[in-house]
Design an enzyme around this catalytic site. Sequence first.
Site, PDB file in Angstrom:
ATOM      1  N   GLU A   1      -0.438  -0.248  -9.818  1.00  0.00           N
ATOM      2  CA  GLU A   1      -0.023  -1.712  -9.191  1.00  0.00           C
ATOM      3  C   GLU A   1       1.434  -1.748  -9.310  1.00  0.00           C
ATOM      4  O   GLU A   1       2.308  -2.534  -8.440  1.00  0.00           O
ATOM      5  CB  GLU A   1      -0.712  -2.564  -9.895  1.00  0.00           C
TER       6      GLU A   1
ATOM      7  N   GLU B   1       0.734  -1.162   0.048  1.00  0.00           N
ATOM      8  CA  GLU B   1      -0.018  -0.118   0.038  1.00  0.00           C
ATOM      9  C   GLU B   1       0.946   1.359  -0.042  1.00  0.00           C
ATOM     10  O   GLU B   1       0.524   2.515  -0.679  1.00  0.00           O
ATOM     11  CB  GLU B   1      -1.002   0.117   1.198  1.00  0.00           C
TER      12      GLU B   1
ATOM     13  N   HIS C   1       1.506   2.196  -3.359  1.00  0.00           N
ATOM     14  CA  HIS C   1       0.459   3.094  -4.040  1.00  0.00           C
ATOM     15  C   HIS C   1       0.468   4.559  -3.434  1.00  0.00           C
ATOM     16  O   HIS C   1       0.283   5.642  -4.238  1.00  0.00           O
ATOM     17  CB  HIS C   1      -0.919   2.523  -3.507  1.00  0.00           C
TER      18      HIS C   1
END
Lengths: 493, 493
Positions: free
Chosen positions: A291, A262, A265
């Site tokens: 991604e 995460e 991201h």
Amino acid sequence: MTTDTAWDAFREWWATISDLSGVGSLLGWDRETDMPPGGAEGRASQMGTLAAIRHRELTRPDVEEPIALLAEADLDPRRAAAVRQAGRDRRRALCVPEDLVRAVSEAGSRCVTAWIDARPRADFDAVAPLLERVVELKRRQAEALLPEGGEEPYDALLEGFEPGARASALEPLFARLTERLTPLVARASSDGPGIGGRTWPRDAQMTLADRIARRVGFDLEHGAIAESAHPFTVTPGPGDVRFTTRLFDDDPLPGALAAMHELGHALYEQGFDPELARGPLAEAPSLGAHESQSRFWENHVGRTDAFWRLMAPTLAELFPEATAGLEPEAPAAAARVVRPSLIRVEADEVTYNLHIALRARLELALIRGDLAVADLPGAWDEGMEELLGLRPPDPRDGVMQDIHWHDGLIGYFPTYTLGNLYAAQLAEAIEAELGPLPALIEEDRLGEVLGWLREHVHRHGAEFSAADLMRRATGRDLDEDALIAHLEATYVG
Amino acid sequence: MTTDTAWDAFREWWATISDLSGVGSLLGWDRETDMPPGGAEGRASQMGTLAAIRHRELTRPDVEEPIALLAEADLDPRRAAAVRQAGRDRRRALCVPEDLVRAVSEAGSRCVTAWIDARPRADFDAVAPLLERVVELKRRQAEALLPEGGEEPYDALLEGFEPGARASALEPLFARLTERLTPLVARASSDGPGIGGRTWPRDAQMTLADRIARRVGFDLEHGAIAESAHPFTVTPGPGDVRFTTRLFDDDPLPGALAAMHELGHALYEQGFDPELARGPLAEAPSLGAHESQSRFWENHVGRTDAFWRLMAPTLAELFPEATAGLEPEAPAAAARVVRPSLIRVEADEVTYNLHIALRARLELALIRGDLAVADLPGAWDEGMEELLGLRPPDPRDGVMQDIHWHDGLIGYFPTYTLGNLYAAQLAEAIEAELGPLPALIEEDRLGEVLGWLREHVHRHGAEFSAADLMRRATGRDLDEDALIAHLEATYVG
């Protein structure tokens, strides 16, 4: 109307859309973090209302004139890209009637609520009629969108996540990948020491996620980290990027790897050029590009011996008992065990893409009308047997394991594998320019790695298509070679 | 258009407005709980965008016809009340031109920003021109709204918080209250043992808030509790009511009383008849009515010996060290110390309404044009001397202590005292029906008390005006007798 007036009107229009998108993200963040269970039904309505209002704003007739004028004007490349990007989103929105937008959103929310309730009971039948409704509405949406992108309805859904991608290219790509992965799974090591059986306090695990995030370069003045059942990243507004991780008392690895994922991201979202804020380019060009960042940090950094040697003093400080007598590389070794398993989100780096290959195949069949929702559990189990040699004991660990389809996210799964492919190509490009990654990591030069990604990927936002962005960054077109080379080097002696 | 079609259109219209209101509340909740500092500017834009969209929805021309038709139709009393309530909100929105709405909102935001900056320096002059602009715009807004409510412009502002209230009734009410409170302050005990100087862990204080809430009957399936710098309650959606409290390490009392106060608001929001959800009646008829619930639980329950005896085992369990050697009634005694002070939010139950009397007097004079903003600090200090016998050393603890006026909230302060008056009348009515409150509390019959409030107050939502609702519940018109009787019985041996 002058070009300047048109540009101002355009900016103002998109700022409102950007505000509504941010608010929509916040509704999702809150649903997974603070919202009490009783708020679910009302939240579904709110998300539907907000989606409808955003749709109305996106399709406002009075922006037609400034957009047309700007499309003909002599703009600098970034402004021209912003107008193209916004125009594309607007045309896609105009293709779909507002009541269908609202119906898709509400059907997804209802299906997710039913899924949350039914999954612990492995009760696919309770979800099936709601999922059928979702699939039917998505097919209608795909048919409405088709003129704007693609050769078949599925492409029109794919276009919403991975602009430019086509089923006709993905099918052979997944076929080649599956063919090359299958022997690799057999040859990869399937045993490791493991680090379970000790106690890893959750507070300290959250602190670890925080320390990792700071070390890599996440800005907590403009971000936050929390715990949730399913890890995710959101951008509720400009200057506000948040991610979550999930924690298990007996093993710090899932939480740390989810945090790394995460974090990738979140770093991307924090890295857009600030001048893009509240405009159409303040986003990644595709989910596959997004991604690529999560997979890079999770797999090419988070699963290395070098990274866990770098973090060893932090681990010893936060978990003095659990780390006693543990080799610094033990978490990395545990993170590199390859073993076919039932659950995608627990899969290792090698088998992971076989899970995606199955989902891509099934969702394509659903939208093409070659597969009925009622036949989905059977098709799932057969596919698992074929690709991974395993059969789920019940739908909970089979077809019901992921939220995506229930939430109307069809055409989304392939972007995970695209992310893996792009991440491997980026890692090769970084190594060619900065030197071997293990050395960069162990020498605590992660800031340089982030700097390279900021420069070549993050700052551009959606100025280029994902394919163009990656071609500029890596000098290569998309294929599976870099990923296979990385997996062979890492997993096969 | 039939009555049924009109009703459906009406319901759908208000459901959207209700969704937007809920989302607006969530933006506020998140700002005070999870949002990182860097998100502030983006959040302000989002709140402005959402307010503009809500205003546009409220004034939509196409609902004129169904509303007009329903206003003439033979509806059941609840539906008729819903149509009246929504029509009133809509007419109020239509009275004020959109550029004035925006100007008020922007002037308030600017003034609050300046106030946050200038207050620590006690620099009233830096705020004065911005506050002047706010007052001027609020006067213009009041004049625009006047045809819809009231005898003088101030009434039109009051109408936004306390529909039906009039300056011509509030002035004599505050005069009588002041006259009767002043001798009471002098006779009340001004000393108490205090419970400070021990350590009360914050985690345990949050658990205490949770235990109190559950004990009183707060439904955590449909609610949540968190910590924030300033306590507040929000309803982000149907079935989702949340409140916060603030904590101090060295004293559990402010946190516990703030929790009781917000809990009162939150119980009210949870108590609306479910059939009112997403309609115009799913709210309190006025802020005074709302405040009656927070004041009831804070003052008539939370400051009693009986309540702290009831909670003593919980306190001993959560704070074994801090409660060692402490009388069970010690927190209650500390909560009942009466001592004139400079800061409203720290004031005791007796002097509190004198703080409000001052604010009501000054804001009325500001809107009437009898007082200039430049003369406000002088008038404030004189009023404090007259009413409480204290003179603020500087404006920081004087005229600059509250956010309200800076934010354009004029006509709001009186509702705090109306809440105290209504709470005392409700407490009398409860005692007349169920017996003495101290016994009800100590015998753990708080559920019965909540049941009475649910039945007589909560479930009705905004079906009746505040005055009618309270008349039905207590059998009496609003006056100061019940509050004075309660204060005399509690604070003067």
